[in-house]
Scaffold this motif. Structure first.
Motif, PDB file in Angstrom:
ATOM      1  N   TYR A  35     -29.719 -21.050 -48.716  1.00  0.00           N
ATOM      2  CA  TYR A  35     -30.003 -19.972 -47.670  1.00  0.00           C
ATOM      3  C   TYR A  35     -29.992 -18.609 -47.775  1.00  0.00           C
ATOM      4  O   TYR A  35     -29.131 -18.212 -48.730  1.00  0.00           O
ATOM      5  CB  TYR A  35     -29.170 -20.292 -46.364  1.00  0.00           C
ATOM      6  CG  TYR A  35     -29.254 -21.738 -45.855  1.00  0.00           C
ATOM      7  CD1 TYR A  35     -28.757 -22.728 -46.357  1.00  0.00           C
ATOM      8  CD2 TYR A  35     -29.772 -21.738 -44.527  1.00  0.00           C
ATOM      9  CE1 TYR A  35     -28.841 -24.200 -45.792  1.00  0.00           C
ATOM     10  CE2 TYR A  35     -30.023 -23.084 -44.041  1.00  0.00           C
ATOM     11  CZ  TYR A  35     -29.530 -24.176 -44.584  1.00  0.00           C
ATOM     12  OH  TYR A  35     -29.628 -25.633 -44.013  1.00  0.00           O
ATOM     13  N   GLN A  37     -29.603 -14.869 -46.138  1.00  0.00           N
ATOM     14  CA  GLN A  37     -29.290 -14.349 -44.937  1.00  0.00           C
ATOM     15  C   GLN A  37     -29.242 -13.122 -45.183  1.00  0.00           C
ATOM     16  O   GLN A  37     -28.676 -12.099 -45.834  1.00  0.00           O
ATOM     17  CB  GLN A  37     -27.830 -14.568 -44.592  1.00  0.00           C
ATOM     18  CG  GLN A  37     -27.285 -14.072 -43.254  1.00  0.00           C
ATOM     19  CD  GLN A  37     -25.952 -14.484 -43.033  1.00  0.00           C
ATOM     20  OE1 GLN A  37     -25.091 -15.071 -43.900  1.00  0.00           O
ATOM     21  NE2 GLN A  37     -25.351 -14.655 -41.587  1.00  0.00           N
ATOM     22  N   PRO A  43     -28.572 -17.441 -41.339  1.00  0.00           N
ATOM     23  CA  PRO A  43     -29.199 -17.840 -42.520  1.00  0.00           C
ATOM     24  C   PRO A  43     -30.706 -18.495 -42.401  1.00  0.00           C
ATOM     25  O   PRO A  43     -30.578 -19.224 -41.442  1.00  0.00           O
ATOM     26  CB  PRO A  43     -28.099 -19.035 -43.061  1.00  0.00           C
ATOM     27  CG  PRO A  43     -26.842 -18.498 -42.405  1.00  0.00           C
ATOM     28  CD  PRO A  43     -27.414 -17.850 -41.110  1.00  0.00           C
ATOM     29  N   PHE A  45     -33.196 -21.460 -44.245  1.00  0.00           N
ATOM     30  CA  PHE A  45     -33.411 -22.496 -45.171  1.00  0.00           C
ATOM     31  C   PHE A  45     -34.109 -22.078 -46.335  1.00  0.00           C
ATOM     32  O   PHE A  45     -35.779 -21.706 -45.906  1.00  0.00           O
ATOM     33  CB  PHE A  45     -33.751 -23.716 -44.520  1.00  0.00           C
ATOM     34  CG  PHE A  45     -33.888 -24.850 -45.405  1.00  0.00           C
ATOM     35  CD1 PHE A  45     -34.959 -25.386 -45.536  1.00  0.00           C
ATOM     36  CD2 PHE A  45     -32.661 -25.384 -46.197  1.00  0.00           C
ATOM     37  CE1 PHE A  45     -35.188 -26.508 -46.378  1.00  0.00           C
ATOM     38  CE2 PHE A  45     -33.126 -26.670 -46.943  1.00  0.00           C
ATOM     39  CZ  PHE A  45     -34.144 -27.047 -47.181  1.00  0.00           C
ATOM     40  N   LEU A  88     -27.889 -11.884 -48.447  1.00  0.00           N
ATOM     41  CA  LEU A  88     -26.787 -12.646 -48.816  1.00  0.00           C
ATOM     42  C   LEU A  88     -27.210 -13.801 -49.314  1.00  0.00           C
ATOM     43  O   LEU A  88     -28.112 -14.479 -48.438  1.00  0.00           O
ATOM     44  CB  LEU A  88     -25.814 -12.827 -48.028  1.00  0.00           C
ATOM     45  CG  LEU A  88     -24.452 -13.540 -48.307  1.00  0.00           C
ATOM     46  CD1 LEU A  88     -23.712 -12.784 -49.528  1.00  0.00           C
ATOM     47  CD2 LEU A  88     -23.570 -13.692 -46.907  1.00  0.00           C
ATOM     48  N   LEU A  90     -26.806 -17.842 -49.797  1.00  0.00           N
ATOM     49  CA  LEU A  90     -25.806 -18.711 -49.581  1.00  0.00           C
ATOM     50  C   LEU A  90     -25.880 -20.381 -50.133  1.00  0.00           C
ATOM     51  O   LEU A  90     -27.278 -20.576 -49.960  1.00  0.00           O
ATOM     52  CB  LEU A  90     -25.355 -18.935 -48.078  1.00  0.00           C
ATOM     53  CG  LEU A  90     -24.946 -17.740 -47.464  1.00  0.00           C
ATOM     54  CD1 LEU A  90     -25.074 -17.742 -45.912  1.00  0.00           C
ATOM     55  CD2 LEU A  90     -23.432 -17.611 -47.740  1.00  0.00           C
TER      56      LEU A  90
ATOM     57  N   GLY B  42     -18.963 -16.981 -46.477  1.00  0.00           N
ATOM     58  CA  GLY B  42     -19.875 -17.839 -46.060  1.00  0.00           C
ATOM     59  C   GLY B  42     -19.621 -18.341 -44.643  1.00  0.00           C
ATOM     60  O   GLY B  42     -18.449 -18.296 -44.264  1.00  0.00           O
ATOM     61  N   PRO B  43     -20.366 -19.044 -43.967  1.00  0.00           N
ATOM     62  CA  PRO B  43     -20.046 -19.580 -42.603  1.00  0.00           C
ATOM     63  C   PRO B  43     -19.003 -20.890 -42.728  1.00  0.00           C
ATOM     64  O   PRO B  43     -19.259 -21.563 -43.725  1.00  0.00           O
ATOM     65  CB  PRO B  43     -21.324 -20.305 -42.138  1.00  0.00           C
ATOM     66  CG  PRO B  43     -22.600 -19.385 -42.841  1.00  0.00           C
ATOM     67  CD  PRO B  43     -21.900 -19.146 -44.241  1.00  0.00           C
ATOM     68  N   LEU B  88     -22.278 -18.588 -35.298  1.00  0.00           N
ATOM     69  CA  LEU B  88     -23.650 -19.154 -35.602  1.00  0.00           C
ATOM     70  C   LEU B  88     -23.756 -20.494 -34.944  1.00  0.00           C
ATOM     71  O   LEU B  88     -23.153 -21.369 -35.121  1.00  0.00           O
ATOM     72  CB  LEU B  88     -23.733 -19.094 -37.018  1.00  0.00           C
ATOM     73  CG  LEU B  88     -23.930 -17.705 -37.743  1.00  0.00           C
ATOM     74  CD1 LEU B  88     -23.766 -17.864 -39.218  1.00  0.00           C
ATOM     75  CD2 LEU B  88     -25.450 -17.202 -37.517  1.00  0.00           C
ATOM     76  N   ASN B 101     -32.925 -29.719 -43.266  1.00  0.00           N
ATOM     77  CA  ASN B 101     -32.275 -28.489 -43.415  1.00  0.00           C
ATOM     78  C   ASN B 101     -31.683 -28.105 -41.983  1.00  0.00           C
ATOM     79  O   ASN B 101     -32.181 -28.825 -41.121  1.00  0.00           O
ATOM     80  CB  ASN B 101     -33.131 -27.200 -43.679  1.00  0.00           C
ATOM     81  CG  ASN B 101     -34.592 -27.570 -42.641  1.00  0.00           C
ATOM     82  OD1 ASN B 101     -35.488 -28.292 -42.717  1.00  0.00           O
ATOM     83  ND2 ASN B 101     -34.604 -26.471 -41.984  1.00  0.00           N
ATOM     84  N   LEU B 102     -30.867 -26.993 -41.821  1.00  0.00           N
ATOM     85  CA  LEU B 102     -30.213 -26.498 -40.792  1.00  0.00           C
ATOM     86  C   LEU B 102     -31.144 -25.361 -40.199  1.00  0.00           C
ATOM     87  O   LEU B 102     -31.458 -24.574 -41.075  1.00  0.00           O
ATOM     88  CB  LEU B 102     -28.751 -26.151 -40.781  1.00  0.00           C
ATOM     89  CG  LEU B 102     -27.808 -27.200 -40.782  1.00  0.00           C
ATOM     90  CD1 LEU B 102     -26.413 -26.586 -41.128  1.00  0.00           C
ATOM     91  CD2 LEU B 102     -27.630 -28.072 -39.521  1.00  0.00           C
ATOM     92  N   PHE B 104     -30.586 -22.015 -38.133  1.00  0.00           N
ATOM     93  CA  PHE B 104     -29.568 -21.161 -37.293  1.00  0.00           C
ATOM     94  C   PHE B 104     -30.246 -20.151 -36.612  1.00  0.00           C
ATOM     95  O   PHE B 104     -31.366 -19.661 -36.754  1.00  0.00           O
ATOM     96  CB  PHE B 104     -29.302 -20.373 -38.684  1.00  0.00           C
ATOM     97  CG  PHE B 104     -27.905 -21.162 -39.518  1.00  0.00           C
ATOM     98  CD1 PHE B 104     -28.778 -21.980 -40.576  1.00  0.00           C
ATOM     99  CD2 PHE B 104     -26.656 -20.960 -38.974  1.00  0.00           C
ATOM    100  CE1 PHE B 104     -27.416 -22.624 -41.617  1.00  0.00           C
ATOM    101  CE2 PHE B 104     -25.793 -21.753 -40.100  1.00  0.00           C
ATOM    102  CZ  PHE B 104     -26.212 -22.518 -40.946  1.00  0.00           C
ATOM    103  N   GLY B 105     -29.191 -19.906 -35.539  1.00  0.00           N
ATOM    104  CA  GLY B 105     -29.548 -18.775 -34.697  1.00  0.00           C
ATOM    105  C   GLY B 105     -29.238 -17.423 -35.291  1.00  0.00           C
ATOM    106  O   GLY B 105     -28.771 -17.497 -36.570  1.00  0.00           O
TER     107      GLY B 105
END
Lengths: 113, 114
Positions: A35, A37, A43, A45, A88, A90, B42-43, B88, B101-102, B104-105
């Motif tokens: 990912y 960010q 983030p 994809f 960043l 990830l 990281g998250p 998030l 995949n995810l 994200f907001g």
């Protein structure tokens, strides 16, 4: 039990250069996702690797490429770097077939000047 | 294109206050996750919700998935300075666990002052 390990932690590159980022997944995980960010954003994809193949890809140009090795570790390569690639990066690992959650690494902070 | 809108973007409150963060979309998600991210890290996964209407509690945090699986909320009771971070939400369009995949907001940046 080591989590996801990313290297390097920080990197400064010049426009036009190429960069390789590395990721070792959490023990027992076989899937790696990358990912990007940007500052102040969530983030985004890039792509996901499973069984050494790209399984899914987000909306990123071909300058972004990757690889997964037999030991499940992965690399992200970015060619012809642009200022906008500063972010960043990830890496997240997971085990296909069970559960929903990713384990994220701490990321690589890439700055393009 | 599936999007997740989070609100508010920024939240600054005093220790002991309650707060709610929202995550909304026009799309249906098979599952939705909440992560907390600290600067330079990281998250970290807090919770996954899968069933419409589902409510999960994690100590002072309460997570809810909308009946239509298009929205979610995170409620924190009696916030503490340790709750400070970027929250998030992330949705997965395809069923099947960790495949896919995810999305994200942009996150809600929470600051809890002592």
């Amino acid at each position: 039990d080591a989590g996801v390990t990313q290297s390097p932690t920080h990197l400064i590159k010049t426009r036009g250069q190429q960069v390789t980022l590395r990721c070792s997944p959490k023990s027992g995980h076989d899937t790696v996702s990358w990912y990007q960010q940007a500052l102040g954003q969530g983030p985004q994809f890039i792509f996901q690797y499973y069984e050494e193949e790209e399984r899914q890809r987000g909306n990123f140009p071909d300058r972004f490429s990757g690889h997964q090795f037999p030991n499940y570790s992965s690399e992200l390569n970015v060619n012809a770097l642009l200022l906008g690639d500063s972010a960043l990066y990830l890496c997240a690992s997971s085990f296909t077939g069970t559960g929903y959650g990713y384990t994220f690494g701490s990321g690589t902070r890439l700055t393009v000047v | 294109t599936q999007l997740l809108e989070q609100s508010p973007q920024f939240l600054s409150i005093q220790e002991g206050e309650n707060l709610t963060v929202y995550c909304n979309s026009s799309s249906v998600f098979s599952s939705l996750q909440w992560y907390r991210q600290e600067p330079g890290e990281g998250p970290v996964l807090l919770v996954t919700v899968v069933t419409g209407g589902e409510v999960k509690k994690l100590k002072r945090l309460t997570f809810q998935f909308g009946d239509a699986r298009k929205d979610s909320s995170l409620h924190i009771t009696a916030a503490q300075p340790g709750d400070t971070g970027l929250y998030l939400c992330a949705g997965r369009a395809n069923p099947g666990g960790s495949q896919g995949n995810l999305i994200f907001g942009k996150g809600t940046k929470l600051s809890v002052k002592p």
